[in-house]
Design a protein around this motif. Structure first.
Motif, PDB file in Angstrom:
ATOM      1  N   UNK A 108      50.054  44.158  38.356  1.00  0.00           N
ATOM      2  CA  UNK A 108      51.027  43.067  38.280  1.00  0.00           C
ATOM      3  C   UNK A 108      51.093  42.293  39.580  1.00  0.00           C
ATOM      4  N   UNK A 109      51.060  43.028  40.680  1.00  0.00           N
ATOM      5  CA  UNK A 109      51.108  42.382  41.992  1.00  0.00           C
ATOM      6  C   UNK A 109      49.901  41.470  42.170  1.00  0.00           C
ATOM      7  N   UNK A 137      48.221  39.299  29.807  1.00  0.00           N
ATOM      8  CA  UNK A 137      49.136  40.441  29.661  1.00  0.00           C
ATOM      9  C   UNK A 137      49.439  41.089  31.016  1.00  0.00           C
ATOM     10  N   UNK A 138      48.380  41.386  31.768  1.00  0.00           N
ATOM     11  CA  UNK A 138      48.544  42.102  33.034  1.00  0.00           C
ATOM     12  C   UNK A 138      49.312  41.265  34.049  1.00  0.00           C
ATOM     13  N   UNK A 139      48.989  39.980  34.111  1.00  0.00           N
ATOM     14  CA  UNK A 139      49.599  39.125  35.133  1.00  0.00           C
ATOM     15  C   UNK A 139      50.781  38.323  34.593  1.00  0.00           C
ATOM     16  N   UNK A 140      51.180  38.662  33.352  1.00  0.00           N
ATOM     17  CA  UNK A 140      52.383  38.081  32.737  1.00  0.00           C
ATOM     18  C   UNK A 140      52.343  36.554  32.754  1.00  0.00           C
ATOM     19  N   UNK A 172      36.495  41.910  36.637  1.00  0.00           N
ATOM     20  CA  UNK A 172      37.392  41.532  37.732  1.00  0.00           C
ATOM     21  C   UNK A 172      37.622  40.021  37.739  1.00  0.00           C
ATOM     22  N   UNK A 173      36.559  39.257  37.546  1.00  0.00           N
ATOM     23  CA  UNK A 173      36.680  37.804  37.581  1.00  0.00           C
ATOM     24  C   UNK A 173      37.412  37.261  36.361  1.00  0.00           C
ATOM     25  N   UNK A 174      37.082  37.767  35.178  1.00  0.00           N
ATOM     26  CA  UNK A 174      37.632  37.199  33.946  1.00  0.00           C
ATOM     27  C   UNK A 174      39.023  37.729  33.602  1.00  0.00           C
ATOM     28  N   UNK A 175      39.263  39.007  33.874  1.00  0.00           N
ATOM     29  CA  UNK A 175      40.541  39.615  33.487  1.00  0.00           C
ATOM     30  C   UNK A 175      41.470  39.849  34.668  1.00  0.00           C
ATOM     31  N   UNK A 176      40.928  39.794  35.877  1.00  0.00           N
ATOM     32  CA  UNK A 176      41.769  40.004  37.040  1.00  0.00           C
ATOM     33  C   UNK A 176      42.217  41.438  37.211  1.00  0.00           C
ATOM     34  N   UNK A 177      41.386  42.395  36.758  1.00  0.00           N
ATOM     35  CA  UNK A 177      41.703  43.812  36.928  1.00  0.00           C
ATOM     36  C   UNK A 177      40.479  44.530  37.477  1.00  0.00           C
ATOM     37  N   UNK A 178      40.726  45.579  38.247  1.00  0.00           N
ATOM     38  CA  UNK A 178      39.638  46.387  38.785  1.00  0.00           C
ATOM     39  C   UNK A 178      39.156  47.375  37.732  1.00  0.00           C
ATOM     40  N   UNK A 179      38.094  48.076  38.060  1.00  0.00           N
ATOM     41  CA  UNK A 179      37.561  49.085  37.133  1.00  0.00           C
ATOM     42  C   UNK A 179      38.588  50.176  36.874  1.00  0.00           C
TER      43      UNK A 179
END
Length: 423
Positions: free
Chosen positions: A422-423, A361-364, A398-405
Motif C-alpha cells: 500500500x505504501x 487493488x493494491x494501491x487503492x 513490478x512495472x505493470x502491477x506495482x508489486x514485488x515478487x
C-alpha cells in the motif's frame, strides 16, 4: 443497544466449534507450493540424468523442422504480437527447463517383467535420480509411479515403493521435489493403506512425520460414485492425514472403464468433464492440486500429422487451463513445444488486464471494477502461476502491477494487501 450477551456468544461458539475445527483442518486453503504445468511419463528403465535435456533438444529440433517456434505459434493461431512474446520464452524454456515434473513409470509404461528385473530397475532408477540431483540436472519435481494396490499387483507395487525410497534414503536426503504416484485408486481404503506404508517408511528411515506425500490417480468410476452412493474422491482427501498433494485424471483408463469406444476416449469427452468437475469441487479449499490427463495423438510422422497433433494438443492444453486445470500429462518430447506455447499464451493474453486490476487493488486506485480480496487473490494467483512457469517475468509484474515478487506471492496466498504494498 445490543441484544446478544456474552453467554449467547459462548453458546454460538460452542455450536460452531466442530465447524471451526473442520474448516481449519480439512480446508486450510492453498499451499505455498509451486505447481508444475505438466507431468512427463517415461518407462523407468529408460531414464538417465541427461534425459530431460535430450527431450528439450529433441523438441527444439522438431520445431526447427517446421520453421521455428514463431512459425509453430502461428500454426496454433497466435497473432503476430502474441507469437513474438511467446516464441522466445518458449525456446528459452526448452533450453533451460524442458521438463518441470518427471515420473519414472513402473506401472503401465513399464509392465510386468518379473521381480528380479524390476528390483534391479528400481535400484538403477534411484541411483540415476540421486546422480541427477547431485549434478543439478534433475527437474524441479521427480519421482515414480508404482503399481496399484489391487490384489494382483499390490505386493509388487509396495516393494517398488519401498526399494525406491530406501535407496534414496541410503544415498542421503530425499530430493526436495520427490513425488510418489498411487495409480488406479478405487476405494478410500487403498489411500489409507498408502498412508500406512508412508508412516512405516518414515519410521524405518528416521524421516520427519508426513515427509512422504503422494498423488492419487483418478482412473476409476468407483471414486466418483461409490457403491454406497457416496463420493469417495471427496472422502479420501480427508482420510489421508494431509499427505495427498494432487489428484490426476487418467483419460484412457477412466474412459475405458465406462465403456466409451476407443475412438471417442478424450480429455474433452462429457464423461471426462463430469469426473473432473467432481474432482474440482472435492479439492476446493484443501490446497490439493489438480492435473488433467493426456492425449495419445502424438506429433509424429509427416508434417501434416505433426501439425494436426500440435493443434489438437495446444487446444486441449488451453481448454484445461480455461477450466481451472493448470497441469496435464505429456508423453513425448514433441508435445513440449505446444505445452509451453499454449500455456504461455494463456498467461500472457490475460496478464495486462490482471496486472492493472492488481495495481488498482493494491494501491487503492480509482477503477470501474471494485475487486474484493477473493478476486484479488485469484488475479494474483493467475499472475503468480505465469511467473513460476516462465511465461511472465518478475520485472514485468513490478512495472505493470506495482508489486514485488514477494508481495505477489503473498497476495496469491491470501488476497491481503501488505502495508509495504500500500505504501
Amino acid at each position: 443497544m445490543a441484544a446478544l450477551n456474552a453467554e449467547d456468544y459462548r453458546t454460538i461458539d460452542e455450536q460452531l466449534a466442530a465447524t471451526d475445527a473442520l474448516l481449519e483442518s480439512a480446508y486450510p486453503g492453498d499451499r505455498d507450493v509451486r505447481q508444475p504445468v505438466h507431468t512427463v511419463y517415461v518407462p523407468a528403465d529408460r531414464y538417465d540424468p541427461a534425459m530431460p535435456s535430450a527431450w528439450g533438444k529433441q523438441a527444439l529440433a522438431t520445431v526447427a523442422e517446421h520453421g521455428g517456434t514463431a512459425a509453430v505459434c502461428a500454426e496454433l493461431g497466435l497473432d503476430g504480437d502474441l507469437a513474438a512474446q511467446v516464441a522466445g520464452k518458449v525456446t528459452a524454456k526448452l533450453e533451460r527447463e524442458p521438463i518441470e515434473d518427471l515420473r519414472l513409470d513402473f506401472e503401465d509404461g513399464y509392465g510386468n517383467r518379473g521381480d528380479e528385473q524390476e528390483d534391479a530397475d528400481v535400484r538403477n532408477a534411484a541411483a540415476a535420480v540421486v546422480q541427477a540431483v547431485n549434478d543439478g540436472v534433475a527437474p524441479p519435481f521427480i519421482g515414480i509411479r508404482f503399481k496399484c494396490f489391487e490384489a494382483p499387483t499390490r505386493a509388487r507395487g509396495l516393494r517398488t515403493l519401498d526399494l525406491f525410497v530406501s535407496e534414496l534414503c541410503a544415498a542421503g536426503e530425499l530430493p526436495e521435489g520427490l513425488v510418489l504416484t498411487l495409480p488406479k485408486v478405487s476405494t478410500v481404503a487403498q489411500v489409507e493403506a498408502m498412508v500406512y506404508a508412508c508412516q512405516r517408511l518414515e519410521a524405518a528411515h528416521g524421516l520427519p512425520e508426513r515427509r512422504l506425500g503422494f498423488e492419487v490417480q483418478m482412473e476409476t468410476p468407483q471414486l466418483i460414485l461409490g457403491a454406497d452412493g457416496r463420493v469417495p474422491v471427496a472422502e479420501l482427501l480427508h482420510r489421508a492425514e494431509g499427505r495427498i498433494t494432487s489428484l490426476h485424471y487418467g483419460t484412457y483408463d477412466y474412459s475405458a472403464s465406462l465403456g466409451i469406444a476407443a475412438a471417442y476416449q478424450s480429455m474433452e469427452h462429457p464423461a471426462a468433464d463430469y469426473a473432473k468437475q467432481v474432482m474440482q469441487v472435492a479439492v476446493a479449499g484443501t490446497g490439493i492440486h489438480l492435473s488433467d490427463g493426456s492425449t495419445n495423438i502424438l506429433p509424429l510422422g509427416d508434417a501434416k500429422n505433426v501439425v494436426a497433433a500440435w493443434k489438437l494438443h495446444g487446444r486441449l492444453v488451453r481448454r484445461s487451463l480455461e477450466r481451472g486445470y493448470y497441469q496435464g500429462w505429456d508423453l513425448h518430447a514433441a508435445q513440449l513445444p505446444t505445452r509451453y506455447i499454449a500455456t504461455y499464451a494463456f498467461y500472457r493474453e490475460g496478464f495486462a488486464a490482471a496486472a492493472q486490476r492488481l495495481r488498482n487493488y493494491v494501491h487503492q486506485l480509482d477503477s470501474a471494477i471494485m475487486d474484493e480480496p477473493a478476486t484479488a487473490k485469484a488475479l494474483a494467483k493467475f499472475v503468480h502461476r505465469g511467473v513460476e512457469c516462465g511465461a511472465v517475468g518478475e520485472a514485468e509484474v513490478q512495472e505493470a502491477a506495482g508489486v514485488s515478487a514477494d508481495e505477489l506471492a503473498s497476495l496469491a496466498r491470501s488476497g491481503a494487501v501488505s502495508p509495504v504494498a500500500v505504501a
